[in-house]
Write an enzyme that holds these catalytic residues in place. Structure first.
Site, PDB file in Angstrom:
ATOM      1  CG  ASN A 167     -14.835 -27.111  69.715  1.00  0.00           C
ATOM      2  OD1 ASN A 167     -13.759 -27.519  70.118  1.00  0.00           O
ATOM      3  ND2 ASN A 167     -14.956 -26.033  68.957  1.00  0.00           N
ATOM      4  CD1 TRP A 168     -15.255 -30.876  75.451  1.00  0.00           C
ATOM      5  CD2 TRP A 168     -13.440 -31.819  76.353  1.00  0.00           C
ATOM      6  NE1 TRP A 168     -15.659 -32.014  76.114  1.00  0.00           N
ATOM      7  CE2 TRP A 168     -14.556 -32.619  76.677  1.00  0.00           C
ATOM      8  CE3 TRP A 168     -12.178 -32.226  76.807  1.00  0.00           C
ATOM      9  CZ2 TRP A 168     -14.464 -33.773  77.446  1.00  0.00           C
ATOM     10  CZ3 TRP A 168     -12.083 -33.388  77.568  1.00  0.00           C
ATOM     11  CH2 TRP A 168     -13.211 -34.155  77.889  1.00  0.00           C
ATOM     12  CE  LYS A 169     -15.463 -23.159  71.102  1.00  0.00           C
ATOM     13  NZ  LYS A 169     -16.130 -21.872  70.982  1.00  0.00           N
ATOM     14  CG  HIS A 183     -14.494 -23.438  65.514  1.00  0.00           C
ATOM     15  ND1 HIS A 183     -14.294 -22.220  66.096  1.00  0.00           N
ATOM     16  CD2 HIS A 183     -15.563 -23.993  66.136  1.00  0.00           C
ATOM     17  CE1 HIS A 183     -15.209 -22.040  67.039  1.00  0.00           C
ATOM     18  NE2 HIS A 183     -15.995 -23.114  67.081  1.00  0.00           N
ATOM     19  CD  GLU A 233     -18.524 -21.770  64.355  1.00  0.00           C
ATOM     20  OE1 GLU A 233     -17.979 -21.561  63.265  1.00  0.00           O
ATOM     21  OE2 GLU A 233     -17.907 -21.773  65.420  1.00  0.00           O
ATOM     22  CB  SER A 279     -25.049 -19.217  72.773  1.00  0.00           C
ATOM     23  OG  SER A 279     -24.026 -18.254  72.659  1.00  0.00           O
ATOM     24  N   GLY A 337     -19.892 -25.613  72.452  1.00  0.00           N
ATOM     25  CA  GLY A 337     -18.623 -25.186  73.040  1.00  0.00           C
ATOM     26  C   GLY A 337     -18.708 -25.155  74.554  1.00  0.00           C
TER      27      GLY A 337
HETATM   28  P1  PGA Z   1     -20.355 -21.997  72.242  1.00  0.00           P
HETATM   29  O1  PGA Z   1     -19.363 -22.365  71.052  1.00  0.00           O
HETATM   30  O2  PGA Z   1     -21.281 -23.151  72.420  1.00  0.00           O
HETATM   31  O3  PGA Z   1     -19.473 -21.725  73.431  1.00  0.00           O
HETATM   32  O4  PGA Z   1     -21.094 -20.770  71.803  1.00  0.00           O
HETATM   33  C1  PGA Z   1     -19.925 -22.779  69.831  1.00  0.00           C
HETATM   34  C2  PGA Z   1     -18.912 -22.756  68.732  1.00  0.00           C
HETATM   35  O5  PGA Z   1     -17.765 -22.365  68.975  1.00  0.00           O
HETATM   36  O6  PGA Z   1     -19.256 -23.123  67.596  1.00  0.00           O
END
Ligand code: PGA
Length: 231
Positions: free
Chosen positions: A8-10, A93, A151, A191, A212
């Protein structure tokens, strides 16, 4: 089942040439990993360009609307994503719940629209596993193509309140609870990096991960995919 890694590149990167570079580096490496499925979810504006560039890589969207067409300013329809060549859509999300006040009712409607369009939904479930699953999945007839994600918001690397990854044990407990309600692939998100992915799969019982921050660094993400591949 092969482990599934969803990147997920956001809302990153801002620049389309940086997106193409990141995509190119990752695509080049992951196309040779045969025991793992990887889905890259870039921001909407880059999807068309990236799919055209490398049609063999699975591309997903980070969200969509619950109707297929009509007067819904600013929204993107599941059938449009399907026609573009997307395979997956992330739904619910925690950042959308937090910043855009997405409710379980909205996620439930999106889920049905995504399934109707023939896309695979990747549905995020937070801390209140049973309650959220009941509300989001409640009246969905065919659940066989759904992917779930455990999540917990506190585990997201960019969360404001001292983020920490869940332990494989936290993950195991939540995933077992989820699987007893619906037996589908269940990912862990929060994370995840190259040095902890294997434990979430082996000890935490996760079918893979929603990644992410670590998915924005090509070298780190490639290392993560290779770890998952051999987990
Ligand atoms: P992250 O994001 O890997 O940066 O913690 C995970 C998520 O948004 O589900």
């Amino acid at each position: 089942m092969k482990p599934l890694i969803v990147a997920n590149w956001k809302m990153n990167p801002v620049d389309s040439s940086d997106a193409a570079k990141l995509f190119g580096r990752v695509a080049n490496e992951i196309s040779s990993q045969k025991h793992i499925e990887v889905v890259l979810c870039p921001p909407f504006p880059f999807i068309f360009q990236l799919i055209a560039h490398e049609p063999d890589i699975h591309i997903g969207a980070q969200d969509c609307f619950w109707e297929q067409e009509g007067a819904f300013t600013g929204e993107v329809s599941p059938v449009m994503l399907k026609a573009l060549g997307c395979s997956h859509v992330i739904l619910g999300h925690s950042e959308r719940k937090k910043y855009l006040f997405e409710t379980a009712e909205m996620i439930n409607k999106k889920l049905k629209a995504v399934l109707q369009a023939g896309l695979t939904p990747v549905v995020c479930i937070g801390e209140h596993v049973e309650q959220e699953m009941k509300e989001v999945l409640g009246d969905v007839d065919n659940t066989s193509n759904i992917v779930l994600v455990y999540e917990p918001e506190w585990a997201i690397s960019t969360s404001e309140n001292a983020p920490r990854p869940a332990t494989p044990q936290d993950c195991k407990e939540a995933i077992e609870k989820m699987r007893s309600i619906l037996d589908v692939p269940i990912l862990y998100g929060g994370s995840v990096v190259s040095t902890n992915i294997a434990r979430f799969i082996k000890e935490g019982g996760a079918s893979g991960a929603l990644v992410g921050s670590a998915s924005l660094d090509a070298q780190e993400f490639i290392a993560l995919v290779k770890e998952a591949d051999s987990a």
